[in-house]
Design a protein around this motif. Structure first.
Motif, PDB file in Angstrom:
ATOM      1  N   THR A 124       0.835  -1.201   0.000  1.00 53.89           N
ATOM      2  CA  THR A 124       0.000   0.000   0.000  1.00 53.89           C
ATOM      3  C   THR A 124       0.870   1.252   0.000  1.00 53.89           C
ATOM      4  N   GLU A 125       0.237   2.392  -0.240  1.00 51.33           N
ATOM      5  CA  GLU A 125       0.977   3.657  -0.216  1.00 51.33           C
ATOM      6  C   GLU A 125       1.605   3.904   1.147  1.00 51.33           C
ATOM      7  N   ALA A 126       0.851   3.625   2.213  1.00 52.51           N
ATOM      8  CA  ALA A 126       1.397   3.802   3.571  1.00 52.51           C
ATOM      9  C   ALA A 126       2.569   2.869   3.823  1.00 52.51           C
ATOM     10  N   GLY A 127       2.513   1.664   3.263  1.00 55.27           N
ATOM     11  CA  GLY A 127       3.564   0.683   3.497  1.00 55.27           C
ATOM     12  C   GLY A 127       4.859   0.967   2.780  1.00 55.27           C
ATOM     13  N   HIS A 128       4.818   1.839   1.758  1.00 57.61           N
ATOM     14  CA  HIS A 128       6.029   2.125   0.999  1.00 57.61           C
ATOM     15  C   HIS A 128       7.093   2.808   1.851  1.00 57.61           C
ATOM     16  N   ALA A 129       6.694   3.420   2.944  1.00 55.50           N
ATOM     17  CA  ALA A 129       7.659   4.116   3.806  1.00 55.50           C
ATOM     18  C   ALA A 129       8.336   3.177   4.795  1.00 55.50           C
ATOM     19  N   PHE A 130       7.996   1.895   4.753  1.00 59.23           N
ATOM     20  CA  PHE A 130       8.521   0.956   5.749  1.00 59.23           C
ATOM     21  C   PHE A 130       9.330  -0.159   5.100  1.00 59.23           C
ATOM     22  N   GLY A 131      10.320  -0.616   5.834  1.00 55.21           N
ATOM     23  CA  GLY A 131      11.081  -1.800   5.433  1.00 55.21           C
ATOM     24  C   GLY A 131      10.977  -2.850   6.529  1.00 55.21           C
ATOM     25  N   VAL A 132      11.142  -4.109   6.144  1.00 49.74           N
ATOM     26  CA  VAL A 132      11.030  -5.202   7.106  1.00 49.74           C
ATOM     27  C   VAL A 132      12.362  -5.405   7.809  1.00 49.74           C
ATOM     28  N   ALA A 133      12.360  -5.290   9.139  1.00 48.89           N
ATOM     29  CA  ALA A 133      13.551  -5.581   9.934  1.00 48.89           C
ATOM     30  C   ALA A 133      13.616  -7.061  10.287  1.00 48.89           C
ATOM     31  N   SER A 134      12.475  -7.633  10.639  1.00 45.09           N
ATOM     32  CA  SER A 134      12.439  -9.065  10.952  1.00 45.09           C
ATOM     33  C   SER A 134      11.008  -9.556  10.971  1.00 45.09           C
ATOM     34  N   ARG A 135      10.861 -10.847  10.770  1.00 47.43           N
ATOM     35  CA  ARG A 135       9.577 -11.527  10.945  1.00 47.43           C
ATOM     36  C   ARG A 135       9.860 -12.780  11.770  1.00 47.43           C
ATOM     37  N   HIS A 136       8.920 -13.113  12.630  1.00 43.96           N
ATOM     38  CA  HIS A 136       9.169 -14.229  13.545  1.00 43.96           C
ATOM     39  C   HIS A 136       7.867 -14.972  13.824  1.00 43.96           C
ATOM     40  N   GLN A 137       7.884 -16.286  13.600  1.00 44.56           N
ATOM     41  CA  GLN A 137       6.704 -17.128  13.840  1.00 44.56           C
ATOM     42  C   GLN A 137       7.077 -18.287  14.749  1.00 44.56           C
ATOM     43  N   THR A 138       6.332 -18.480  15.817  1.00 42.59           N
ATOM     44  CA  THR A 138       6.496 -19.665  16.652  1.00 42.59           C
ATOM     45  C   THR A 138       5.232 -20.509  16.543  1.00 42.59           C
ATOM     46  N   HIS A 139       5.327 -21.756  16.995  1.00 44.80           N
ATOM     47  CA  HIS A 139       4.151 -22.632  16.968  1.00 44.80           C
ATOM     48  C   HIS A 139       4.192 -23.550  18.179  1.00 44.80           C
ATOM     49  N   PRO A 140       3.028 -23.991  18.632  1.00 48.03           N
ATOM     50  CA  PRO A 140       3.003 -24.951  19.740  1.00 48.03           C
ATOM     51  C   PRO A 140       3.662 -26.274  19.322  1.00 48.03           C
ATOM     52  N   ALA A 141       4.295 -26.900  20.286  1.00 50.19           N
ATOM     53  CA  ALA A 141       4.897 -28.212  20.104  1.00 50.19           C
ATOM     54  C   ALA A 141       4.968 -28.853  21.484  1.00 50.19           C
ATOM     55  N   PRO A 142       5.127 -30.156  21.573  1.00 52.53           N
ATOM     56  CA  PRO A 142       5.208 -30.783  22.896  1.00 52.53           C
ATOM     57  C   PRO A 142       6.286 -30.147  23.768  1.00 52.53           C
ATOM     58  N   GLY A 143       5.893 -29.656  24.932  1.00 53.83           N
ATOM     59  CA  GLY A 143       6.827 -29.028  25.854  1.00 53.83           C
ATOM     60  C   GLY A 143       7.183 -27.606  25.508  1.00 53.83           C
ATOM     61  N   ALA A 144       6.645 -27.071  24.419  1.00 51.70           N
ATOM     62  CA  ALA A 144       7.002 -25.728  23.978  1.00 51.70           C
ATOM     63  C   ALA A 144       5.848 -24.767  24.221  1.00 51.70           C
ATOM     64  N   PHE A 145       6.153 -23.487  24.078  1.00 49.81           N
ATOM     65  CA  PHE A 145       5.158 -22.457  24.348  1.00 49.81           C
ATOM     66  C   PHE A 145       4.285 -22.200  23.116  1.00 49.81           C
ATOM     67  N   ASP A 146       3.521 -21.121  23.161  1.00 46.00           N
ATOM     68  CA  ASP A 146       2.442 -20.911  22.192  1.00 46.00           C
ATOM     69  C   ASP A 146       2.937 -20.402  20.844  1.00 46.00           C
ATOM     70  N   GLY A 147       1.987 -20.347  19.920  1.00 47.59           N
ATOM     71  CA  GLY A 147       2.262 -19.824  18.596  1.00 47.59           C
ATOM     72  C   GLY A 147       1.981 -18.337  18.536  1.00 47.59           C
ATOM     73  N   HIS A 148       3.015 -17.550  18.300  1.00 42.73           N
ATOM     74  CA  HIS A 148       2.884 -16.096  18.172  1.00 42.73           C
ATOM     75  C   HIS A 148       3.654 -15.639  16.948  1.00 42.73           C
ATOM     76  N   TYR A 149       3.179 -14.561  16.379  1.00 42.31           N
ATOM     77  CA  TYR A 149       3.833 -13.969  15.210  1.00 42.31           C
ATOM     78  C   TYR A 149       4.076 -12.500  15.474  1.00 42.31           C
ATOM     79  N   HIS A 150       5.241 -12.015  15.060  1.00 44.54           N
ATOM     80  CA  HIS A 150       5.394 -10.561  15.000  1.00 44.54           C
ATOM     81  C   HIS A 150       6.379 -10.188  13.899  1.00 44.54           C
ATOM     82  N   ALA A 151       6.065  -9.089  13.269  1.00 41.97           N
ATOM     83  CA  ALA A 151       6.929  -8.507  12.248  1.00 41.97           C
ATOM     84  C   ALA A 151       7.338  -7.118  12.718  1.00 41.97           C
TER      85      ALA A 151
END
Length: 529
Positions: free
Chosen positions: A492-519
């Motif tokens: 989008t026009e608003a998004g053109h002013a931004f660059g991606v520094a990082s993206r991160h996705q987790t997911h549940p697994a046995p013994g592991a914590f929850d699934g969260h995403y952040h960019a």
């Protein structure tokens, strides 16, 4: 022996049924009913754990249980809700807990009899057939061969077929399999502890910013053989039921997710030394090092509750990966938090800032005034309210919501960091919120939620100062709500002013914590596209 099995319903099953019936009657969340249940608190610890497992499991697998039951009911639509609740409990034991047939059937019959005496015979016949067909049902032998494999994976996890299909497409087969393996197991519990002044105390460490520390004492009368939330808990004697870890240089981040998206703040922390540098992976096992200051894994939650720390607001329950999201937005300067809710991330961010001695100004925006009041009250009790302002308003119209902030300067107030904690499907937290799988609709994740998420992101972008960070977060594992929304925003026009520094996705697994995403997106300086 047979007559003894049917003589009376066990206390745990009786309480579990009462909770399920009440949840159906009030359309309430079962966890809230469990937490407020006097009957549950009256049970001994082992029975209480079993009752919780029955309620949470039968709710999480509700649709699959109904499929198994309806295959043997001549008129499924005529079954009274309270009778169906009793049948679900027994079917859950048979299909997912592997309970002995004679126990599950006899107890199920008595549960049904307690709700509708005339339906006891029907219950006996149906539950025996469910027991006989268990393996065939889990193998989805009633499904066409071309769709059988997916249906079988979905049934074993207790998930709708369409939802598992979306999860596999988003995470890949390996991560989706791990999510399924953990779906019916309890999620690990972590807390965020607020710093507490400890001048003069012998445990005050010199390397703790501002002379703050926090320790939780476990009442001696609570020690001894204990059973955790769903089973035996690891020994934590003398440590308040906690496996504690502290943040240190080069520590690992709390990630349990997709290997192809390794998390590192190094990409955008160069030139921003106030941002903690973390990398690597964290499985969520008690005792593993690498947690940020104030983040502690709780191996025996009832024992920790007994310390009174939650009641005194010295700590809040917060998933490790959710805390990682909050830390990504914890920096010096000004911060706008969109979607603050009752304020768990507000608390985590304020505590982290105090731990690190950061000077910051925080505005927490939430649509519902009652949640705003809860947020502020908790912060004040915890001693974390300095520099925090809580505002009720609609984040899709920030000019109206932030009118009072904008008025002094006569222009939009810009922030060094803006966190958009977007409403989402919650598919990364289904272990904690068992209603999600069977209440979620395909349209929600294909249209309604992504559309709202994009609008929130576009609106928030107008409030990011030049050179500032825009952090977009969900507790979803679905790409339609995560990478796809970010990519649409960047186009989008608003998004053109931004660059991606990082993206991160987790997911549940046995013994592991929850699934969260952040960019993490960085806005370019003025004059730079």
């Amino acid at each position: 022996m047979g007559s003894a099995l049917v003589s009376q319903v066990s206390p745990a099953r009786r309480v579990a049924l009462a909770v399920l019936v009440e949840a159906g009657r009030r359309d309430a969340r079962v966890r809230e009913l469990l937490d407020s249940s006097k009957a549950l608190r009256a049970l001994d610890r082992r029975d209480a754990s079993f009752a919780r497992r029955l309620v949470l499991g039968a709710t999480a697998t509700e649709g699959c249980l109904d499929q198994a039951l309806d295959a043997h009911l001549s008129k499924p639509g005529k079954v009274a809700p309270r009778v169906r609740a009793a049948l679900r409990l027994a079917a859950f034991e048979l299909i997912y807990l592997g309970q002995r047939r004679e126990v599950a059937v006899s107890q199920g019959v008595e549960l049904v009899r307690s709700q509708a005496r005339a339906a006891a015979g029907l219950a006996n016949a149906v539950l025996r057939r469910v027991a006989d067909d268990r393996d065939a049902f889990l193998s989805a032998l009633d499904v066409d061969a071309g769709e059988r494999s997916l249906a079988a994976r979905a049934r074993r996890a207790g998930l709708p077929v369409w939802l598992l299909s979306r999860i596999e497409a988003s995470l890949g087969d390996t991560a989706a399999s791990e999510l399924c393996a953990a779906q019916l197991e309890p999620a690990p519990i972590a807390i965020c502890a607020a710093p507490a002044p400890c001048e003069g105390r012998p445990d005050a460490a010199a390397d703790k910013p501002g002379g703050y520390c926090r320790g939780f004492e476990r009442p001696e009368e609570k020690l001894g053989d204990t059973v955790g939330l769903f089973g035996p808990a690891p020994s934590t004697a003398g440590n308040g039921g906690l496996a504690t870890c502290g943040f240190h240089a080069g520590a690992t981040a709390c990630t349990s997710g997709v290997a192809e998206n390794p998390y590192t703040i190094d990409e955008f922390s160069a030139g921003h030394p106030e941002t903690p540098t973390v990398s690597g992976s964290f499985t969520g096992q008690p005792g593993q090092t690498g947690l940020p200051a104030g983040c502690e894994v709780v191996s025996d939650f009832p024992a920790f509750v007994a310390t009174g720390a939650l009641e005194r607001v010295e700590a809040v329950v917060s998933d490790v990966n959710a805390q990682t999201v909050a830390l990504a937005a914890t920096r010096p300067g000004s911060c706008l938090e969109i979607g603050a809710g009752r304020g768990t991330k507000t608390y985590v961010m304020a505590a982290a800032a105090m731990h690190r001695g950061l000077a910051r100004e925080h505005v927490a925006l939430e649509l519902y005034p009652a949640k705003c009041r809860q947020n502020l009250a908790r912060l004040e009790r915890a001693g974390l309210s300095d520099g925090v302002r809580v505002i009720a308003g609609d984040a899709t119209d920030l000019d109206t919501a932030l009118t009072e902030l904008d008025a002094p300067a006569g222009e939009r107030r810009l922030f060094d960091t803006v966190l958009v904690d977007a409403p989402c499907s919650g598919t990364g937290t289904m272990r904690r919120h068992p209603e999600i799988p069977w209440r979620l609709a395909e349209r929600d994740v294909d249209e309604s939620l992504p559309g709202l998420q994009l609008r929130l992101l576009q609106e928030a972008a107008r409030r990011v100062a030049p050179g500032g960070l825009l952090v977009y977060a969900t507790c979803s594992v679905l790409s339609a709500e995560n990478d796809r929304v970010v990519d649409c925003f960047l186009a989008t026009e608003a998004g053109h002013a931004f660059g991606v520094a990082s993206r991160h996705q987790t997911h549940p697994a046995p013994g592991a914590f929850d699934g969260h995403y952040h960019a993490v997106l960085r806005r370019a300086d003025e004059g730079v596209r």
